[in-house]
Design a protein around this motif. Structure first.
Motif, PDB file in Angstrom:
ATOM      1  N   ARG A 100      32.959  37.927  30.376  1.00  0.00           N
ATOM      2  CA  ARG A 100      32.844  38.576  29.485  1.00  0.00           C
ATOM      3  C   ARG A 100      32.767  39.748  29.872  1.00  0.00           C
ATOM      4  NH1 ARG A 100      28.758  34.559  30.759  1.00  0.00           N
ATOM      5  NH2 ARG A 100      27.670  36.454  31.637  1.00  0.00           N
ATOM      6  N   ILE A 101      32.613  40.690  31.319  1.00  0.00           N
ATOM      7  CA  ILE A 101      32.712  42.584  31.009  1.00  0.00           C
ATOM      8  C   ILE A 101      33.810  42.722  30.709  1.00  0.00           C
ATOM      9  CG2 ILE A 101      32.653  44.358  32.293  1.00  0.00           C
ATOM     10  CD1 ILE A 101      30.799  42.150  33.893  1.00  0.00           C
ATOM     11  N   ALA A 102      34.710  42.163  30.961  1.00  0.00           N
ATOM     12  CA  ALA A 102      36.929  42.023  30.845  1.00  0.00           C
ATOM     13  C   ALA A 102      37.011  41.940  29.162  1.00  0.00           C
ATOM     14  CB  ALA A 102      37.762  41.173  31.431  1.00  0.00           C
ATOM     15  N   GLU A 160      39.923  37.604  40.015  1.00  0.00           N
ATOM     16  CA  GLU A 160      41.429  38.710  40.319  1.00  0.00           C
ATOM     17  C   GLU A 160      41.738  39.498  38.560  1.00  0.00           C
ATOM     18  OE1 GLU A 160      43.366  37.149  42.719  1.00  0.00           O
ATOM     19  OE2 GLU A 160      41.918  36.940  44.160  1.00  0.00           O
ATOM     20  N   GLN A 161      42.138  38.864  38.340  1.00  0.00           N
ATOM     21  CA  GLN A 161      42.585  38.494  36.988  1.00  0.00           C
ATOM     22  C   GLN A 161      41.677  39.511  35.792  1.00  0.00           C
ATOM     23  OE1 GLN A 161      46.197  37.781  35.423  1.00  0.00           O
ATOM     24  NE2 GLN A 161      45.268  38.906  34.703  1.00  0.00           N
ATOM     25  N   SER A 162      40.659  38.844  35.419  1.00  0.00           N
ATOM     26  CA  SER A 162      39.553  39.651  34.646  1.00  0.00           C
ATOM     27  C   SER A 162      39.630  41.436  35.131  1.00  0.00           C
ATOM     28  CB  SER A 162      38.061  39.588  35.157  1.00  0.00           C
ATOM     29  OG  SER A 162      37.695  38.115  34.396  1.00  0.00           O
ATOM     30  N   VAL A 163      39.390  41.455  36.761  1.00  0.00           N
ATOM     31  CA  VAL A 163      39.736  42.793  37.070  1.00  0.00           C
ATOM     32  C   VAL A 163      41.118  43.968  36.817  1.00  0.00           C
ATOM     33  CG1 VAL A 163      39.502  44.794  38.850  1.00  0.00           C
ATOM     34  CG2 VAL A 163      38.148  42.379  39.642  1.00  0.00           C
ATOM     35  N   ILE A 164      42.148  43.185  37.006  1.00  0.00           N
ATOM     36  CA  ILE A 164      43.238  43.688  36.381  1.00  0.00           C
ATOM     37  C   ILE A 164      43.512  43.227  34.867  1.00  0.00           C
ATOM     38  CG2 ILE A 164      45.501  42.373  36.296  1.00  0.00           C
ATOM     39  CD1 ILE A 164      45.460  40.738  38.987  1.00  0.00           C
ATOM     40  N   ASP A 165      43.211  42.677  34.193  1.00  0.00           N
ATOM     41  CA  ASP A 165      43.000  42.851  32.395  1.00  0.00           C
ATOM     42  C   ASP A 165      42.231  44.576  32.807  1.00  0.00           C
ATOM     43  OD1 ASP A 165      44.054  41.361  32.453  1.00  0.00           O
ATOM     44  OD2 ASP A 165      41.967  39.952  31.114  1.00  0.00           O
ATOM     45  N   ILE A 166      40.990  44.992  33.555  1.00  0.00           N
ATOM     46  CA  ILE A 166      39.770  46.289  33.117  1.00  0.00           C
ATOM     47  C   ILE A 166      41.052  46.901  33.455  1.00  0.00           C
ATOM     48  CG2 ILE A 166      38.135  47.329  33.869  1.00  0.00           C
ATOM     49  CD1 ILE A 166      37.168  44.520  34.059  1.00  0.00           C
TER      50      ILE A 166
END
Length: 227
Positions: A100-102, A160-166
């Motif tokens: 949601r954040i990403a 991990e993917q959410s952090v990568i996307d950000i």
């Protein structure tokens, strides 16, 4: 019954006493049943923390609650079920929050700040559950729990993917300096959070929220573009 079976007559298997009691517990009013499961789960977390996952047992959880072991079997079939269910619920919530954040419309810097702080707060509010999971590397378990362990690995990959996307979003709009491969940056961020299991204590020193904000400031001071 053996005599009948020897003559080829099929005899219906009778449910065990534990099975009968578990069925009866499941018929309790839903709120009462869920409250009792929550109480057992909280006791299990304390036992897992004190003894470690491998040494913990249903008997130890029963002793923590001051009840006989059979009572716990009304609600959980094993210590594995207790632990797996609690961890799964928390990680699913964290993965959903990260996504949601990403996907939100706020800036990459604000996304990263909110996500780092939120994950650290989750570690704090679910202490010591997630730290046990990290410390004992329970993504690698026996074949009998392979479905659960694969689901846990997938949830970790989702976070991990959410952090990568950000990080990629910050690179794209040039609000982040391109310091390295997004995946490596993400691993560094999550590694910092995960390593706190070695020293974080909720009743000692800074709160989880304070730690999360410090981590976010450290990371963003290295990522944010000065231009």
């Amino acid at each position: 019954m053996r005599h009948l079976a020897s003559k080829g007559i099929r005899v219906a298997k009778q449910p065990s006493l534990i099975g009968k009691r578990r069925s009866a517990a499941g018929k309790e009013p839903r709120e009462s049943y869920q409250n009792r499961r929550q109480e057992i789960s909280e006791a299990a977390v304390r036992v897992f923390h004190r003894l470690g996952y491998s040494a913990a047992s249903v008997s130890a959880v029963a002793a923590e609650l001051g009840v006989d072991r059979a009572t716990l079997y009304y609600y959980f079939s094993s210590k594995e079920q207790m632990f797996d269910e609690i961890v799964r619920t928390v990680l699913e919530s964290n993965a959903e929050l990260a996504r949601r954040i990403a996907d939100s419309p706020i800036s990459p810097a604000r996304k990263l700040r909110e996500l780092i702080t939120a994950l650290m707060n989750s570690y704090g509010s679910n202490y010591p559950l997630l730290y046990i999971y990290i410390r004992e590397d329970l993504t690698h378990v026996s074949d009998t729990r392979s479905t659960w362990s694969e689901h846990m690995r997938q949830l970790n990959r989702n976070i991990e993917q959410s952090v990568i996307d950000i990080v990629e979003q910050g690179y794209a709009d040039k609000s982040f300096r391109r310091v390295g491969v997004p995946r490596i940056v993400a691993y560094g961020i999550l590694g910092m959070l995960n390593w706190s299991h070695r020293w974080y204590k909720p009743d000692r020193g800074a709160s989880a929220d304070e730690i999360g904000k410090v981590f976010a400031e450290m990371i963003l001071s290295g990522l944010e573009s000065p231009y």
